[in-house]
Design a protein around this motif. Structure first.
Motif, mmCIF file in Angstrom:
data_model
loop_
_atom_site.group_PDB
_atom_site.id
_atom_site.type_symbol
_atom_site.label_atom_id
_atom_site.label_comp_id
_atom_site.label_asym_id
_atom_site.label_seq_id
_atom_site.Cartn_x
_atom_site.Cartn_y
_atom_site.Cartn_z
ATOM 1 N N VAL A 58 1.012 -1.244 -0.007
ATOM 2 C CA VAL A 58 0.083 -0.160 0.016
ATOM 3 C C VAL A 58 0.950 1.202 -0.063
ATOM 4 O O VAL A 58 0.816 2.161 -1.040
ATOM 5 N N ASN A 59 1.601 1.254 0.929
ATOM 6 C CA ASN A 59 2.709 2.435 0.985
ATOM 7 C C ASN A 59 3.825 1.883 1.834
ATOM 8 O O ASN A 59 4.033 0.805 2.289
ATOM 9 N N THR A 106 4.728 2.414 4.933
ATOM 10 C CA THR A 106 4.534 1.622 6.226
ATOM 11 C C THR A 106 3.531 0.461 6.295
ATOM 12 O O THR A 106 3.475 -0.224 6.932
ATOM 13 N N HIS A 107 2.790 0.582 5.132
ATOM 14 C CA HIS A 107 1.703 -0.702 5.264
ATOM 15 C C HIS A 107 1.972 -1.542 3.865
ATOM 16 O O HIS A 107 1.349 -1.325 2.682
HETATM 17 C C1 LIG Z 1 -0.158 3.751 4.609
HETATM 18 O O1 LIG Z 1 -1.490 3.215 4.310
HETATM 19 C C2 LIG Z 1 -2.191 2.971 5.500
HETATM 20 C C3 LIG Z 1 -3.542 2.087 5.148
HETATM 21 O O2 LIG Z 1 -4.232 2.602 4.033
HETATM 22 C C4 LIG Z 1 -2.600 4.119 6.174
HETATM 23 O O3 LIG Z 1 -3.507 4.022 7.321
HETATM 24 C C5 LIG Z 1 -1.429 5.124 6.374
HETATM 25 O O4 LIG Z 1 -1.914 6.158 7.070
HETATM 26 C C6 LIG Z 1 -0.691 5.145 5.537
HETATM 27 N N1 LIG Z 1 0.502 5.921 5.770
HETATM 28 C C7 LIG Z 1 1.227 6.813 4.944
HETATM 29 C C8 LIG Z 1 2.655 7.377 5.510
HETATM 30 O O5 LIG Z 1 0.647 7.128 4.072
#
Ligand SMILES: *[C@@H]1O[C@H](CO)[C@@H](O)[C@H](O)[C@H]1NC(C)=O
Ligand SMILES: *[C@@H]1O[C@H](CO)[C@@H](O)[C@H](O)[C@H]1NC(C)=O
Ligand SMILES: *[C@@H]1O[C@H](CO)[C@@H](O)[C@H](O)[C@H]1NC(C)=O
Ligand SMILES: *[C@@H]1O[C@H](CO)[C@@H](O)[C@H](O)[C@H]1NC(C)=O
Ligand SMILES: *[C@@H]1O[C@H](CO)[C@@H](O)[C@H](O)[C@H]1NC(C)=O
Ligand SMILES: *[C@@H]1O[C@H](CO)[C@@H](O)[C@H](O)[C@H]1NC(C)=O
Length: 223
Positions: free
Chosen positions: A93-94, A96-97
């Motif tokens: 997703v990104n 951290t995720h």
């Molecule tokens: C990464 O994705 C998660 C899940 O969608 C979200 O909760 C989180 O804020 C995101 N983090 C960043 C740094 O964009």
């Protein structure tokens, strides 16, 4: 000191200190690059390709495959020596995720790779480069300076071989570029002006049509 003099002093001091201050300020990192891909095939490239891209730069190219399929990135036009790494993920997703599975490692011009393959759902290519320095391959002889890469990707079956007509700048004798045809049915070399042949191996120094053979050591031009 008079008030005016101290003001002048302050201004002079500010001017003197300013350049140092500016030098220390970090350059902004270019991140308007990369992308997400889930089609059956496509291509992507570094910003401005084949021209210089801005540095420092951070980009992520995320390629997704349906379950049971494989992702292959063909390094058709690839000139980077450092900065690009690949990794396999169960999902992404990104930063951290995500669910990281395996590092594939550095993708470098010097490794003469033809392709990068992943049998996992997500292949992430990450470019992180602070300066161009010596990280770009120069194609010197023909005054051509190419920066970064322009590569294709395809979703294939997991047990499928990579395609046999796959080419790179090595296959095109550095005298042409490897392109996918429309619809990605075939890959072939497209030669720079003055060169011809399936591998762009014929040109000013080696031209059977004109009976010229000035190859290294006076050897015969190879087919
Ligand atoms: C990464 O994705 C998660 C899940 O969608 C979200 O909760 C989180 O804020 C995101 N983090 C960043 C740094 O964009
Ligand atoms: C591909 O990505 C688009 C846009 O993010 C999304 O709408 C679509 O559902 C995705 N297709 C598949 C097969 O995952
Ligand atoms: C391109 O070159 C590689 C070695 O660098 C070779 O394995 C491959 O067969 C060549 N492809 C073609 C189409 O000649
Ligand atoms: C990038 O590669 C694709 C596929 O080979 C090709 O169609 C396109 O023209 C290339 N773009 C550049 C700027 O070379
Ligand atoms: C391109 O590929 C298609 C299907 O694989 C094949 O039928 C066709 O002959 C190829 N064309 C060239 C110019 O190689
Ligand atoms: C090519 O050059 C060689 C040696 O210079 C000569 O013997 C030969 O006849 C030439 N062939 C043609 C087709 O001009």
């Amino acid at each position: 000191m008079t008030r005016a003099a101290s003001w002048l002093c302050l201004i002079l001091l500010t001017i003197t200190l300013m350049p140092t201050h500016c030098d220390k300020k970090a350059r902004p990192v270019f991140t308007k690059c990369g992308g997400r891909f889930n089609d059956t095939h496509g291509y992507f490239h570094t910003p401005n390709f084949p021209r210089r891209f801005p540095v420092p730069i951070r980009c992520q190219w995320i390629i997704e495959a349906p379950a049971g399929k494989a992702i292959v990135v063909y390094l058709t036009q690839f000139y980077l020596r450092a900065g690009l790494t690949a990794s396999e993920h169960a999902y992404f997703v990104n930063d951290t995720h995500h669910y990281f599975i395996k590092d594939i490692g550095l993708i470098s011009f010097d490794k003469r790779l033809l392709y990068v393959k992943s049998v996992k759902p997500v292949l992430l290519l990450e470019l992180s480069l602070d300066e161009m320095a010596n990280n770009n391959m120069r194609v010197m002889d023909y005054y051509l300076d190419v920066f970064g890469f322009n590569v294709t990707y395809e979703i294939i079956d997991q047990d499928e071989e990579f395609r046999s007509d796959l080419c790179s700048v090595y296959n095109c004798t550095f005298n042409g570029d490897c392109y996918a045809s429309r619809e990605f049915l075939n890959y072939s070399c497209q030669c720079l002006p003055g060169f011809y042949g399936e591998k762009c191996q014929f040109g000013p120094y080696c031209d059977p049509k004109a009976n010229v053979s000035l190859c290294d050591g006076g050897l015969q031009c190879s087919q």
